[in-house]
Design a protein around this motif. Sequence first.
Motif, PDB file in Angstrom:
ATOM      1  N   PRO A  72      49.963  18.601  69.226  1.00  0.00           N
ATOM      2  CA  PRO A  72      49.244  17.307  67.685  1.00  0.00           C
ATOM      3  C   PRO A  72      49.610  17.752  66.929  1.00  0.00           C
ATOM      4  N   ASP A  73      50.505  16.655  65.891  1.00  0.00           N
ATOM      5  CA  ASP A  73      51.548  16.963  64.042  1.00  0.00           C
ATOM      6  C   ASP A  73      50.295  17.838  63.401  1.00  0.00           C
ATOM      7  N   ALA A  74      48.915  17.409  63.956  1.00  0.00           N
ATOM      8  CA  ALA A  74      47.472  17.721  62.245  1.00  0.00           C
ATOM      9  C   ALA A  74      46.586  17.548  63.417  1.00  0.00           C
ATOM     10  N   GLY A  75      45.173  17.715  62.855  1.00  0.00           N
ATOM     11  CA  GLY A  75      44.097  17.852  63.414  1.00  0.00           C
ATOM     12  C   GLY A  75      43.924  18.732  64.891  1.00  0.00           C
ATOM     13  N   MET A  76      42.632  19.384  65.544  1.00  0.00           N
ATOM     14  CA  MET A  76      42.098  20.495  65.993  1.00  0.00           C
ATOM     15  C   MET A  76      41.745  20.149  67.378  1.00  0.00           C
ATOM     16  N   ILE A  77      41.711  20.531  68.224  1.00  0.00           N
ATOM     17  CA  ILE A  77      40.676  20.575  69.905  1.00  0.00           C
ATOM     18  C   ILE A  77      39.788  21.445  69.708  1.00  0.00           C
ATOM     19  N   VAL A  78      38.497  21.304  70.021  1.00  0.00           N
ATOM     20  CA  VAL A  78      38.430  22.537  70.122  1.00  0.00           C
ATOM     21  C   VAL A  78      37.514  22.049  71.781  1.00  0.00           C
ATOM     22  N   TYR A  79      37.539  23.496  72.302  1.00  0.00           N
ATOM     23  CA  TYR A  79      37.107  23.381  73.885  1.00  0.00           C
ATOM     24  C   TYR A  79      36.138  24.278  74.467  1.00  0.00           C
ATOM     25  N   LYS A  80      34.136  23.917  74.395  1.00  0.00           N
ATOM     26  CA  LYS A  80      33.900  25.041  74.769  1.00  0.00           C
ATOM     27  C   LYS A  80      33.791  26.019  73.812  1.00  0.00           C
ATOM     28  N   GLY A  81      33.711  24.966  72.381  1.00  0.00           N
ATOM     29  CA  GLY A  81      33.296  26.272  71.538  1.00  0.00           C
ATOM     30  C   GLY A  81      34.106  26.786  70.425  1.00  0.00           C
ATOM     31  N   GLN A  82      35.687  26.750  70.876  1.00  0.00           N
ATOM     32  CA  GLN A  82      36.606  27.855  70.184  1.00  0.00           C
ATOM     33  C   GLN A  82      37.967  26.306  70.183  1.00  0.00           C
ATOM     34  N   GLU A  83      38.672  27.050  69.067  1.00  0.00           N
ATOM     35  CA  GLU A  83      39.793  25.611  68.248  1.00  0.00           C
ATOM     36  C   GLU A  83      40.806  26.384  69.772  1.00  0.00           C
ATOM     37  N   VAL A  84      41.527  25.389  70.021  1.00  0.00           N
ATOM     38  CA  VAL A  84      42.691  25.746  71.462  1.00  0.00           C
ATOM     39  C   VAL A  84      43.715  24.802  70.872  1.00  0.00           C
ATOM     40  N   HIS A  85      44.815  25.910  71.846  1.00  0.00           N
ATOM     41  CA  HIS A  85      46.296  25.045  71.651  1.00  0.00           C
ATOM     42  C   HIS A  85      46.360  25.505  72.499  1.00  0.00           C
ATOM     43  N   TRP A  86      47.311  24.188  73.160  1.00  0.00           N
ATOM     44  CA  TRP A  86      47.664  24.365  74.847  1.00  0.00           C
ATOM     45  C   TRP A  86      49.401  24.374  74.349  1.00  0.00           C
ATOM     46  N   ASN A  87      49.719  25.500  74.401  1.00  0.00           N
ATOM     47  CA  ASN A  87      51.193  24.875  74.665  1.00  0.00           C
ATOM     48  C   ASN A  87      51.633  24.020  76.190  1.00  0.00           C
ATOM     49  N   ASN A  88      51.390  24.319  77.012  1.00  0.00           N
ATOM     50  CA  ASN A  88      51.884  23.285  78.169  1.00  0.00           C
ATOM     51  C   ASN A  88      50.648  22.443  79.019  1.00  0.00           C
ATOM     52  N   PRO A  89      51.006  22.091  80.006  1.00  0.00           N
ATOM     53  CA  PRO A  89      50.156  20.775  80.712  1.00  0.00           C
ATOM     54  C   PRO A  89      49.993  22.228  81.846  1.00  0.00           C
ATOM     55  N   MET A  90      49.708  22.888  82.141  1.00  0.00           N
ATOM     56  CA  MET A  90      49.835  24.442  83.169  1.00  0.00           C
ATOM     57  C   MET A  90      48.666  24.942  82.472  1.00  0.00           C
ATOM     58  N   GLU A  91      48.757  25.545  81.335  1.00  0.00           N
ATOM     59  CA  GLU A  91      47.434  26.372  80.449  1.00  0.00           C
ATOM     60  C   GLU A  91      46.060  25.436  80.682  1.00  0.00           C
ATOM     61  N   ALA A  92      46.568  24.398  80.309  1.00  0.00           N
ATOM     62  CA  ALA A  92      45.128  23.384  80.330  1.00  0.00           C
ATOM     63  C   ALA A  92      44.724  23.414  81.246  1.00  0.00           C
ATOM     64  N   ARG A  93      45.468  22.948  82.746  1.00  0.00           N
ATOM     65  CA  ARG A  93      44.809  22.655  83.720  1.00  0.00           C
ATOM     66  C   ARG A  93      44.130  23.562  84.093  1.00  0.00           C
ATOM     67  N   ASN A  94      44.420  25.849  83.620  1.00  0.00           N
ATOM     68  CA  ASN A  94      44.398  26.546  84.322  1.00  0.00           C
ATOM     69  C   ASN A  94      42.758  26.581  83.920  1.00  0.00           C
ATOM     70  N   ARG A  95      43.260  26.119  82.183  1.00  0.00           N
ATOM     71  CA  ARG A  95      41.418  26.111  82.060  1.00  0.00           C
ATOM     72  C   ARG A  95      40.333  24.971  81.870  1.00  0.00           C
ATOM     73  N   GLY A  96      40.515  23.864  83.033  1.00  0.00           N
ATOM     74  CA  GLY A  96      40.370  23.336  83.649  1.00  0.00           C
ATOM     75  C   GLY A  96      40.031  21.317  83.201  1.00  0.00           C
ATOM     76  N   ILE A  97      41.345  21.229  83.126  1.00  0.00           N
ATOM     77  CA  ILE A  97      41.720  20.154  82.677  1.00  0.00           C
ATOM     78  C   ILE A  97      42.016  19.098  83.118  1.00  0.00           C
ATOM     79  N   SER A  98      41.981  18.203  84.150  1.00  0.00           N
ATOM     80  CA  SER A  98      42.679  17.617  85.313  1.00  0.00           C
ATOM     81  C   SER A  98      43.367  16.037  84.900  1.00  0.00           C
ATOM     82  N   VAL A  99      44.487  15.710  85.519  1.00  0.00           N
ATOM     83  CA  VAL A  99      45.028  14.314  84.942  1.00  0.00           C
ATOM     84  C   VAL A  99      45.776  13.224  86.130  1.00  0.00           C
ATOM     85  N   ILE A 100      44.727  12.273  86.282  1.00  0.00           N
ATOM     86  CA  ILE A 100      44.965  11.177  87.431  1.00  0.00           C
ATOM     87  C   ILE A 100      45.921  10.092  86.808  1.00  0.00           C
ATOM     88  N   HIS A 101      47.116   9.850  86.631  1.00  0.00           N
ATOM     89  CA  HIS A 101      48.306   9.367  85.349  1.00  0.00           C
ATOM     90  C   HIS A 101      47.923   7.655  86.932  1.00  0.00           C
TER      91      HIS A 101
END
Length: 519
Positions: A72-101
Amino acid sequence: MAVSQIQEHTNRQSQIRSPIMSMKAVNKQFSGVKVLQNVNIELFKGEVHALMGENGAGKSTLMKIMAGVYQPDAGMIVYKGQEVHWNNPMEARNRGISVIHQEISLSPNLSIGENIMMGTTFKKNRFGLIKWNEIYEKAGHVLKSIGSNLDPRADVSTLSVAQQQMVEIARALSLNSEILIMDEPTASLTDKEIEKLFGIIEELRRKGVAIVYISHRMDEIFKISNRFTVLRDGQWVTSGPISETNPKNLVRLMVGRELNELFVREKNNSMVRPEERKPVLELKGVSDKKFVKDISLKLYPGEIVGLAGLVGAGRTELIRTIFGLSELSNGQIIMNGQQVHIKSPIEAMKLGIAHVPESRKEQGLLPNLSVIENILMAQLPTYRKFKLLQYKKMNQDADRYIEELGVRTASKEQNIMGLSGGNQQKVVIAKWLSIGPRVLLLDEPTRGVDIGAKTEIHKIISKLADQGLAVLMISSELPEVLGVSDRILVMHEGKLRAELSRDEATQEKIMYYATGEVK
């Protein structure tokens, strides 16, 4: 527990629990165009959250930020109580986020098992060789869990679009995710497969998985969702319990205006055909080598013929045979009273036949090119003069198609993948209109398109027919077939089972023949 009780229970729980993820005041822009502005969403464990909005509203961009594709250009993402900054999809996936496109993203030259287990560690034996039996066994277990009997060893390239969608679902479920994003997961599924998917969603909900569900099918939204969020023009409109709204209100929130009904084509009086009226396209006993069996039909200028049937009925295969993508094994194709032999799409195009395929991404667009390049690609050689391209004429023609079809784009030089699904589909239609066709073959022209864009595409199709084109349209949505078509043909197991006039056609009659009853 009844659905209403489940929703009431989860609504109360939402008030006392912390969300597993919240996105606050999220902003994103591309090439100076704002696509998200101050967007908010909260996801809770064990809930299905419907993300609603027209194509271009920003849903896919928001999900890609959630999954680490974009930052994001601005704003925040809070995941499990902590602010996170995903650098790539693999990082998000390894933390438990999956997508069916929505757009299938499988590797066609690999097996089903390899696609499902891709991204995991492939175990090896003491000789350093991959334990393929173990890979296929695990993949097979996931497939069985969703009621699929696909062979994990089969190549993805051999599968239908619906089967590929089931593999996409299996791949996402294999990751044991805590947040699962489903972007139009039922677009290519049969009713039976959809019911299986809903059963899987209910089981995941019980296990505490938070599910983001994107769909333009209101019946699905109200059947499985607990909460909803509406986006419009990249901005957050509202969020709340699904039990506190209704389909009409959701549509109003999505489009910013009342939308009383889907487009209904005015009755075409020219369908009462005089004897001297001649078909532009006629099939006599047409069969291919596998799916299509002894099909005979006539298509007249100025009419829209709906081609209905269940998945696997042979509708797509019939259109592919007409367009020269599948080999004709028997029968005749007649254009303007003369038998023709169509062995390739190039020959079909020369005869004035255009084909809008069911998969925009895989078959209709060149994703690395711009809007103007995609519009003009079918006729690019005609813009050459003395081996030089006539850029002025190219720009004029592209501007004309963009205006006539209402393509919403920041610029005709914009990359095609930056457009919403509805606008991408308009570009595919524009590409084929550039060849000046007499016959237009449409395969699921509004799949994955929101209700507003769907109405626009219906109007485009109707206008083209009024201008003299003969249109043969496949659609799995019966209200669409009934609303747009002048005549309706129904297929079952490769055969034409019925021909219904606009006046006599009903959903019940179409389903009667689509399930195998003989005319």
